[in-house]
Design a protein around this motif. Structure first.
Motif, PDB file in Angstrom:
ATOM      1  N   PRO A  21      49.203  36.257  41.599  1.00  0.00           N
ATOM      2  CA  PRO A  21      49.155  35.629  40.273  1.00  0.00           C
ATOM      3  C   PRO A  21      47.734  35.173  39.964  1.00  0.00           C
ATOM      4  CG  PRO A  21      50.977  34.761  41.582  1.00  0.00           C
ATOM      5  CD  PRO A  21      50.130  35.582  42.513  1.00  0.00           C
ATOM      6  N   LEU A  22      47.382  35.193  38.697  1.00  0.00           N
ATOM      7  CA  LEU A  22      46.011  34.866  38.312  1.00  0.00           C
ATOM      8  C   LEU A  22      45.632  33.457  38.759  1.00  0.00           C
ATOM      9  CD1 LEU A  22      43.892  36.507  36.777  1.00  0.00           C
ATOM     10  CD2 LEU A  22      44.463  35.197  34.729  1.00  0.00           C
ATOM     11  N   ARG A  23      46.585  32.532  38.772  1.00  0.00           N
ATOM     12  CA  ARG A  23      46.300  31.138  39.141  1.00  0.00           C
ATOM     13  C   ARG A  23      45.853  31.004  40.592  1.00  0.00           C
ATOM     14  NH1 ARG A  23      52.408  29.068  38.400  1.00  0.00           N
ATOM     15  NH2 ARG A  23      52.356  30.797  36.914  1.00  0.00           N
ATOM     16  N   GLU A  24      46.155  32.004  41.428  1.00  0.00           N
ATOM     17  CA  GLU A  24      45.825  31.930  42.846  1.00  0.00           C
ATOM     18  C   GLU A  24      44.570  32.718  43.202  1.00  0.00           C
ATOM     19  OE1 GLU A  24      49.224  33.137  45.068  1.00  0.00           O
ATOM     20  OE2 GLU A  24      50.548  31.637  44.148  1.00  0.00           O
ATOM     21  N   ARG A  25      43.941  33.323  42.222  1.00  0.00           N
ATOM     22  CA  ARG A  25      42.772  34.142  42.504  1.00  0.00           C
ATOM     23  C   ARG A  25      41.492  33.311  42.466  1.00  0.00           C
ATOM     24  NH1 ARG A  25      43.923  39.818  39.263  1.00  0.00           N
ATOM     25  NH2 ARG A  25      46.195  39.815  39.543  1.00  0.00           N
ATOM     26  N   SER A  26      40.557  33.711  43.298  1.00  0.00           N
ATOM     27  CA  SER A  26      39.251  33.063  43.329  1.00  0.00           C
ATOM     28  C   SER A  26      38.317  33.885  42.442  1.00  0.00           C
ATOM     29  CB  SER A  26      38.755  33.012  44.770  1.00  0.00           C
ATOM     30  OG  SER A  26      37.572  32.311  44.867  1.00  0.00           O
ATOM     31  N   ASP A  27      38.299  33.542  41.168  1.00  0.00           N
ATOM     32  CA  ASP A  27      37.561  34.329  40.183  1.00  0.00           C
ATOM     33  C   ASP A  27      36.912  33.365  39.193  1.00  0.00           C
ATOM     34  OD1 ASP A  27      36.697  35.940  38.093  1.00  0.00           O
ATOM     35  OD2 ASP A  27      38.422  37.282  38.191  1.00  0.00           O
ATOM     36  N   PRO A  28      35.584  33.317  39.126  1.00  0.00           N
ATOM     37  CA  PRO A  28      34.909  32.363  38.220  1.00  0.00           C
ATOM     38  C   PRO A  28      35.161  32.634  36.748  1.00  0.00           C
ATOM     39  CG  PRO A  28      33.333  33.916  39.176  1.00  0.00           C
ATOM     40  CD  PRO A  28      34.628  34.128  39.900  1.00  0.00           C
ATOM     41  N   SER A  29      35.660  33.837  36.402  1.00  0.00           N
ATOM     42  CA  SER A  29      35.921  34.133  34.992  1.00  0.00           C
ATOM     43  C   SER A  29      37.308  33.666  34.545  1.00  0.00           C
ATOM     44  CB  SER A  29      35.794  35.643  34.747  1.00  0.00           C
ATOM     45  OG  SER A  29      36.821  36.355  35.417  1.00  0.00           O
TER      46      SER A  29
END
Length: 225
Positions: A21-29
């Motif tokens: 899920p997007l909430r668990e990703r390490s992504d600065p964007s």
């Protein structure tokens, strides 16, 4: 997240497929936008009657959520398209899965559940967490309206709260803007949408309940926000 969701001005290519899920990703964007909302519905009926109506959500939920698109998932869930929102020209139309949990001690809860079909491309663009609760309280005195019919009827107040969080993977070009501007503008837009959807849904459920029971509907209250 689901087939049928729409995307406008897609951001940069998220790259290789990622099932997280997007909430668990390490992504600065990735940006998180959140809003909370509280309101109440005055019902001219005892709590038991109101509860029986809410238990039959397969009728009122689809009628009252319109014009949002609603499709059933099993016996307790629905696929719901919330409506379009965006930030600086980047827009998505989130589709989420909701489950209406059975009543527990006069409290109903609505939670996010996985969708039966997931579009991996859209999974990398947005994520939504929806949590709502409705509590039934029999009321009287200053809490109820003052029309003539109110003096001879029991009243129930349906007090409800909604917490909504949305994670968006924004286009790289937005990185040139001040951080606080990107965050505050998104928060403001989400609050506006939550208020519009929630206030409209509150009134439509109240109106639908009274119409289905042949009872005059109380006047609209001012929104509690």
């Amino acid at each position: 997240m689901a087939a049928g969701s729409s995307l406008h001005q897609a951001p940069d290519d998220p790259g290789a497929p990622n099932s997280e899920p997007l909430r668990e990703r390490s992504d600065p964007s990735v940006r998180r936008y959140a809003s909370a909302f509280a309101d109440l519905m005055e019902m001219r009926a005892p709590a038991a009657v109101v509860g029986a109506y809410l238990d039959r959500h397969e009728g009122w939920f689809r009628r009252c959520a319109a014009p949002m698109t609603v499709e059933p998932i099993g016996s307790q869930g629905y696929v719901l398209t919330l409506g379009r929102f965006g930030n600086f020209g980047f827009e998505v139309e989130p589709t989420i899965g909701l489950e209406l949990l059975p009543q527990t001690a006069g409290v109903y809860r609505i939670i996010t559940v996985p969708l039966p079909e997931v579009d991996e491309a859209l999974r990398g663009l947005y994520d939504v967490e929806f949590a709502a609760s409705l509590r039934l309280d029999e009321a009287g005195g200053a809490e109820v309206s003052t029309e003539e019919v109110d003096g001879v009827m029991l009243h129930t107040l349906v007090r409800w709260q909604l917490d909504l969080a949305v994670w968006l993977r924004l286009p790289g070009m937005l990185s040139i803007l001040p951080d606080h501007l990107v965050q505050s503008s998104g928060d403001h837009l989400l609050r506006q949408i939550v208020r519009q959807i929630s206030r409209r849904l509150t009134w439509k459920v109240q109106e639908d309940f009274h119409a289905s029971h042949g009872i005059p509907c109380p006047p609209r209250r001012r929104a509690q926000f």
